[in-house]
Design an enzyme around this catalytic site. Structure first.
Site, PDB file in Angstrom:
ATOM      1  CG  ASN A  90      21.775  35.963  22.201  1.00 37.26           C
ATOM      2  OD1 ASN A  90      20.898  35.539  22.972  1.00 37.26           O
ATOM      3  ND2 ASN A  90      22.099  34.966  20.889  1.00 37.26           N
ATOM      4  CG  HIS A 120      23.703  30.668  19.993  1.00 40.04           C
ATOM      5  ND1 HIS A 120      22.449  30.519  19.719  1.00 40.04           N
ATOM      6  CD2 HIS A 120      24.510  29.693  19.385  1.00 40.04           C
ATOM      7  CE1 HIS A 120      22.455  29.523  18.703  1.00 40.04           C
ATOM      8  NE2 HIS A 120      23.789  29.011  18.595  1.00 40.04           N
ATOM      9  CB  SER A 144      29.300  31.790  21.735  1.00 38.99           C
ATOM     10  OG  SER A 144      29.829  30.610  21.464  1.00 38.99           O
ATOM     11  CG  ASP A 197      22.101  32.808  16.815  1.00 39.89           C
ATOM     12  OD1 ASP A 197      21.945  33.851  17.908  1.00 39.89           O
ATOM     13  OD2 ASP A 197      21.457  31.954  16.726  1.00 39.89           O
TER      14      ASP A 197
HETATM   15  C1  GAR Z   1      19.778  28.738  27.151  1.00 44.88           C
HETATM   16  O1  GAR Z   1      20.614  27.373  27.039  1.00 44.88           O
HETATM   17  C2  GAR Z   1      20.193  29.575  26.190  1.00 44.88           C
HETATM   18  O2  GAR Z   1      21.708  29.443  25.629  1.00 44.88           O
HETATM   19  C3  GAR Z   1      19.172  29.521  25.230  1.00 44.88           C
HETATM   20  O3  GAR Z   1      18.170  29.146  25.699  1.00 44.88           O
HETATM   21  C4  GAR Z   1      18.320  28.657  27.148  1.00 44.88           C
HETATM   22  C5  GAR Z   1      17.651  29.479  27.960  1.00 44.88           C
HETATM   23  O4  GAR Z   1      17.530  28.925  29.135  1.00 44.88           O
HETATM   24  N1  GAR Z   1      19.311  30.437  24.055  1.00 44.88           N
HETATM   25  C6  GAR Z   1      18.976  30.221  22.931  1.00 44.88           C
HETATM   26  O5  GAR Z   1      18.847  29.299  22.315  1.00 44.88           O
HETATM   27  C7  GAR Z   1      19.229  31.528  21.985  1.00 44.88           C
HETATM   28  N2  GAR Z   1      18.872  31.382  20.713  1.00 44.88           N
HETATM   29  P1  GAR Z   1      17.211  29.809  30.625  1.00 44.88           P
HETATM   30  O6  GAR Z   1      15.788  30.269  30.077  1.00 44.88           O
HETATM   31  O7  GAR Z   1      16.988  28.791  31.621  1.00 44.88           O
HETATM   32  O8  GAR Z   1      18.297  30.838  30.790  1.00 44.88           O
END
Ligand code: GAR
Length: 210
Positions: free
Chosen positions: A107, A109, A136, A145
């Site tokens: 994942n 994060h 991360s 997480d």
């Molecule tokens: C990213 O910033 C990722 O790190 C976060 O969601 C966004 C997705 O963007 N993930 C989380 O918060 C997981 N809990 P994207 O759809 O443009 O890749």
């Protein structure tokens, strides 16, 4: 098994970065499918434009998380990917589901774990007065997480930063981090043993700075 499955819920910019890296050969793998839990997700459109196979497993059309995970598990078992990459997948998976795929789910994060697990990481980093923020990539374990961290990317928090400016500066670093980490997973022997990451049989003492 050199295939990847990317799971998304939203925009899909990390998916796009992965797809480009697979196409250019920076990641020696192919994306076998994109799985999405939300019918309206912009990332689904992106996946279509990229010519990737899409599987919509709509959480709203499943009565319970268990039903949803049955559908998800069936799709994943059919695809048998080497790695399952959660790239903006915003649902919490059960311990049973995660434990059935040990060391095979990662994942990304948007924080320097173990700081700021969960949501609204940019706002929380600012409120905590952090001087540094980042992203991360970690192995998924039943602890939300909380799985072992493979790699991180950092940035300095500047005076005047807001959650939005932080998110904007972090996003390209996230893309780079996820691409580099996935390339590492495909080209080196990365194993999870007793909750500890080993890279080419060497225990990883700190997350890699990628
Ligand atoms: C990213 O910033 C990722 O790190 C976060 O969601 C966004 C997705 O963007 N993930 C989380 O918060 C997981 N809990 P994207 O759809 O443009 O890749």
């Amino acid at each position: 098994r050199q295939g990847l499955v990317v799971m998304i819920s939203g925009r899909g910019s990390n998916l796009l970065a992965l797809a480009e890296a697979c196409r250019s050969g920076r990641i020696p793998a192919r994306i076998d499918a994109v799985i999405c839990d939300r019918p309206g997700a912009a990332g689904l459109e992106r996946a279509a434009e990229l010519g990737l196979d899409r599987v919509l497993i709509d959480r709203q059309r499943h009565a319970s998380r268990a039903d949803f995970e049955d559908s998800l598990g069936a799709a994943l078992d059919g695809l048998a990917p080497r790695y399952i990459i959660l790239a903006g997948f915003m649902r919490v998976l059960s311990a049973d589901f995660v434990d059935a795929r040990p060391g095979r789910m990662i994942n990304i994060h948007p924080s320097l774990l173990p700081r700021h697990r969960g949501l609204e990481t940019h706002r929380r980093a600012l409120e905590a007065g952090d001087r540094e923020h980042g992203a991360s990539v970690h192995f998924v374990t039943p602890a939300l997480d909380g799985g072992p961290v493979i790699s991180q990317a950092r940035l300095d928090i500047r005076p005047g930063d807001t959650p939005d400016t932080l998110a904007d500066r972090l996003l390209p670093l996230e893309h780079q981090l996820l691409v580099r980490t996935t390339a590492l997973l495909m080209t080196r022997t990365v194993e999870l043993r007793d909750g500890c990451i080993h890279v080419d049989n060497q225990a990883l003492e700190h997350p890699l700075d990628l």
